[in-house]
Each structure stands twice: as C-alpha cells, then as structure tokens.
Design an enzyme around this catalytic site. Structure first.
Site, PDB file in Angstrom:
ATOM      1  N   ASN A 102      13.125   3.607  -6.481  1.00  0.00           N
ATOM      2  CA  ASN A 102      12.663   2.322  -7.012  1.00  0.00           C
ATOM      3  C   ASN A 102      13.417   1.172  -6.365  1.00  0.00           C
ATOM      4  OD1 ASN A 102      11.016   3.813  -8.563  1.00  0.00           O
ATOM      5  ND2 ASN A 102      12.190   3.595 -10.453  1.00  0.00           N
ATOM      6  N   HIS A 119      15.120   3.153  -1.075  1.00  0.00           N
ATOM      7  CA  HIS A 119      14.067   2.301  -0.513  1.00  0.00           C
ATOM      8  C   HIS A 119      14.371   0.816  -0.600  1.00  0.00           C
ATOM      9  CE1 HIS A 119      10.981   5.824  -1.058  1.00  0.00           C
ATOM     10  NE2 HIS A 119      11.857   6.028  -0.103  1.00  0.00           N
TER      11      HIS A 119
HETATM   12  P1  NAD Z   1       4.456   7.226  -7.320  1.00  0.00           P
HETATM   13  O1  NAD Z   1       3.767   5.963  -7.685  1.00  0.00           O
HETATM   14  O2  NAD Z   1       4.013   7.970  -6.140  1.00  0.00           O
HETATM   15  O3  NAD Z   1       4.389   8.268  -8.551  1.00  0.00           O
HETATM   16  C1  NAD Z   1       4.749   7.937  -9.824  1.00  0.00           C
HETATM   17  C2  NAD Z   1       4.978   9.204 -10.643  1.00  0.00           C
HETATM   18  O4  NAD Z   1       5.424   8.806 -11.926  1.00  0.00           O
HETATM   19  C3  NAD Z   1       3.708  10.052 -10.870  1.00  0.00           C
HETATM   20  O5  NAD Z   1       4.005  11.406 -10.587  1.00  0.00           O
HETATM   21  C4  NAD Z   1       3.415   9.865 -12.359  1.00  0.00           C
HETATM   22  O6  NAD Z   1       2.848  11.021 -12.964  1.00  0.00           O
HETATM   23  C5  NAD Z   1       4.805   9.616 -12.907  1.00  0.00           C
HETATM   24  N1  NAD Z   1       4.850   8.869 -14.166  1.00  0.00           N
HETATM   25  C6  NAD Z   1       3.993   7.912 -14.618  1.00  0.00           C
HETATM   26  N2  NAD Z   1       4.391   7.455 -15.824  1.00  0.00           N
HETATM   27  C7  NAD Z   1       5.535   8.128 -16.128  1.00  0.00           C
HETATM   28  C8  NAD Z   1       6.437   8.094 -17.238  1.00  0.00           C
HETATM   29  N3  NAD Z   1       6.240   7.281 -18.273  1.00  0.00           N
HETATM   30  N4  NAD Z   1       7.502   8.923 -17.218  1.00  0.00           N
HETATM   31  C9  NAD Z   1       7.711   9.764 -16.177  1.00  0.00           C
HETATM   32  N5  NAD Z   1       6.902   9.840 -15.111  1.00  0.00           N
HETATM   33  C10 NAD Z   1       5.829   9.039 -15.082  1.00  0.00           C
HETATM   34  O7  NAD Z   1       5.955   6.829  -7.219  1.00  0.00           O
HETATM   35  P2  NAD Z   1       7.139   7.390  -6.342  1.00  0.00           P
HETATM   36  O8  NAD Z   1       7.134   8.879  -6.391  1.00  0.00           O
HETATM   37  O9  NAD Z   1       8.327   6.663  -6.762  1.00  0.00           O
HETATM   38  O10 NAD Z   1       6.842   6.990  -4.818  1.00  0.00           O
HETATM   39  C11 NAD Z   1       6.148   5.912  -4.335  1.00  0.00           C
HETATM   40  C12 NAD Z   1       6.909   4.749  -3.722  1.00  0.00           C
HETATM   41  O11 NAD Z   1       6.611   3.624  -4.507  1.00  0.00           O
HETATM   42  C13 NAD Z   1       8.373   4.768  -3.687  1.00  0.00           C
HETATM   43  O12 NAD Z   1       8.696   4.672  -2.350  1.00  0.00           O
HETATM   44  C14 NAD Z   1       8.883   3.491  -4.369  1.00  0.00           C
HETATM   45  O13 NAD Z   1       9.751   2.821  -3.501  1.00  0.00           O
HETATM   46  C15 NAD Z   1       7.663   2.682  -4.550  1.00  0.00           C
HETATM   47  N6  NAD Z   1       7.478   1.994  -5.848  1.00  0.00           N
HETATM   48  C16 NAD Z   1       8.541   1.503  -6.548  1.00  0.00           C
HETATM   49  C17 NAD Z   1       8.328   0.882  -7.769  1.00  0.00           C
HETATM   50  C18 NAD Z   1       9.504   0.345  -8.545  1.00  0.00           C
HETATM   51  O14 NAD Z   1      10.514  -0.014  -7.946  1.00  0.00           O
HETATM   52  N7  NAD Z   1       9.419   0.283  -9.874  1.00  0.00           N
HETATM   53  C19 NAD Z   1       7.051   0.767  -8.285  1.00  0.00           C
HETATM   54  C20 NAD Z   1       5.980   1.268  -7.528  1.00  0.00           C
HETATM   55  C21 NAD Z   1       6.223   1.895  -6.315  1.00  0.00           C
END
Ligand code: NAD
Length: 244
Positions: A102, A119
């Site tokens: 994140n 990241h």
């Molecule tokens: P992803 O979006 O690919 O997957 C999210 C995962 O979270 C899914 O498997 C989903 O089932 C699960 N999920 C959803 N709600 C949940 C909950 N309440 N509790 C537990 N799990 C839950 O995200 P990723 O695997 O982190 O990879 C994607 C990329 O997106 C990363 O490189 C990251 O840098 C970036 N990203 C970051 C943020 C952030 O900083 N908050 C937000 C979006 C994407």
C-alpha cells in the site's frame, strides 16, 4: 470466523513474524482496491491504464489528476481496526516485520513504526525524468507541476505497473520472508510481482503461511491456514486471542 486454536498455539511459540499487506487492508478505510470497480469521474478508466509510465507519457495531466484525487481520498481516510491491530502485533513478537504494497501510509498513521513500503508512498512526489524526490515546487498552473531542478514533469513517488520495486527494498523484504517462523498475507490478491513471490519464499523456507482475505487467491491452496473474511474483523480477533 473464529481463529483456529492450532494457529494461536503456533503463534504462542514463535519469535519471528512477517506480514505482507495489500490494498484489501485499507478497503475498510474507504480506499478502493485496484480490483474494485472505479466510481464517478474515473469509472471509465482501469487503474492498469492509469498507473503505468506509458499512461503518464501519453497523458500526464490525466494521471496526475487521478493521483490528486487518490491523495485527497487517502488524506481523508482513517486507519481501521486491522491497521491498529497490526501496529499492536509489533509489540507482541520478538521480531515483527510489516511489508506493505500500500502507498497510503495508513499503517504508520495507526502506529506501526517498522514498515517496508514496497511500492512507495502516494504523499511523496518525484521527478519523472530523474527520479529525484521533490517536496516543493512553484505553482505555475502547469499540470503536472514541473521539477524545480530540471523542469521535467512531477509524478507520485509510487511504483507503477511495469516498473521495478527498488532493489534494496525487495532484498530486505526477501530476507524477512525467508527467515520468519510465520508469514501472514493479508488483503492482497497475490498477483502483483515481486510482492506475490514473498509468501511463496516464506513457505519454501519452512514458515507457516497464513492468508486473511474474503476471496480466495492463488495462494489459498498453498497456505497452512486460510482465514476467510475481512481483515478489519479477523486481525483484531487474532490479536485478542494472543493476549488471552
Ligand atoms: P488488489 O487490489 O490486487 O487486491 C486486493 C485484495 O484485497 C483482493 O484479494 C480482495 O479480495 C482483498 N480484500 C478486499 N477487501 C478486503 C478486506 N476487507 N479484508 C481483507 N482483504 C480484502 O491489491 P494488491 O494485492 O495490494 O495489489 C495491487 C496494487 O495496488 C499494489 O501494488 C498497491 O500498490 C496498489 N494499491 C494500493 C492501494 C492503497 O495504498 N490503499 C489501493 C489500491 C491499490
């Protein structure tokens, strides 16, 4: 969902715990994951089309504005129960390493002190041309603003799709993944590499692998324990059980 007694017993006997978190951990704070459909103005774009160097070259204004919107969303969001419980876990184990994909800084805002941000961080800005981190620039009306040193366009200091995670960060993350007793993969789709290889390396090195996610992932079949549900419910429950 209750946490299996066998897992609590195992955790009572270990010293080194490593946790990998993904966007799912922040979903309950209102920060959408990349797998969630985008809403409003951004609904017609997929993150994969916006979070790449190619997208930035093609339309730097669009990508900058999307990040401005995300930066505001993150600044207005609050850490949730999972972030707080993970901060507490840092005090429970002799060695505890949090690795996050994140970019929102919510772990640190919840009190975690020792975080590897694989990241980057959305609150930081760097020069697209030279990579230099920049904290101030002149407001000239240019979107994106220009680097004060070289005049190149500024961009968020995050790792985009098609970009490499800085070597020293992935090396450190590898070290903590291959040397831990228990590895947690929480709220990550386990599909974005190289982060997705960390749980597998932990497993190969003999760690117990625990996944916390409401959906199954490529990791689910391999994990020793799959706790199916929201991180904001399960992680605090786990920490409670550890305190009993
Ligand atoms: P992803 O979006 O690919 O997957 C999210 C995962 O979270 C899914 O498997 C989903 O089932 C699960 N999920 C959803 N709600 C949940 C909950 N309440 N509790 C537990 N799990 C839950 O995200 P990723 O695997 O982190 O990879 C994607 C990329 O997106 C990363 O490189 C990251 O840098 C970036 N990203 C970051 C943020 C952030 O900083 N908050 C937000 C979006 C994407």
């Amino acid at each position: 969902m209750s946490v299996p007694t066998e897992l609590i017993q195992r955790l009572g006997n270990v010293k080194k715990v490593t946790v990998l978190t993904g966007a799912g951990v922040s979903a309950e704070s209102g920060v959408p994951t990349f797998r969630d459909a985008q809403t409003g103005l951004w609904a017609k774009y997929s993150p994969e089309e916006l979070a790449t160097p190619r997208a930035f070259r093609r339309n730097p204004r669009l990508v900058w504005e999307w990040y401005e919107w995300r930066r505001k969303l993150v600044a207005d969001a609050q850490p949730n129960a999972a972030h707080f419980a993970l901060a507490e876990m840092e005090n429970i184990f002799a060695q505890f390493q949090l690795i996050t994909q994140n970019v929102d800084g919510l772990h640190q805002r919840a009190g975690s002190r020792n975080v590897i941000e694989l990241h980057g961080n959305i609150a930081r800005t760097k020069c697209f041309e030279e990579g230099r981190v920049v904290s101030t620039w002149k407001e000239t009306g240019d979107v994106p603003p220009k680097c004060p040193a070289c005049g190149g366009p500024l961009r968020p200091d995050v790792v985009w799709f098609e970009e490499a995670v800085p070597e020293e960060k992935i090396a450190l993350a590898n070290e903590f993944s291959t040397s831990c007793d228990v590895f947690f993969s929480i709220g990550t789709s386990a599909m974005v590499y190289p982060a997705a290889s960390l749980p597998l390396e932990a497993l190969e090195s003999g760690a117990t692998l625990v996944e916390i996610n409401p959906q199954s992932t490529p990791l689910s079949k391999k994990a020793n324990f799959v706790l199916s549900g929201a991180a904001g419910l399960i992680v605090p429950e786990l920490v409670n059980c550890l305190g009993d």
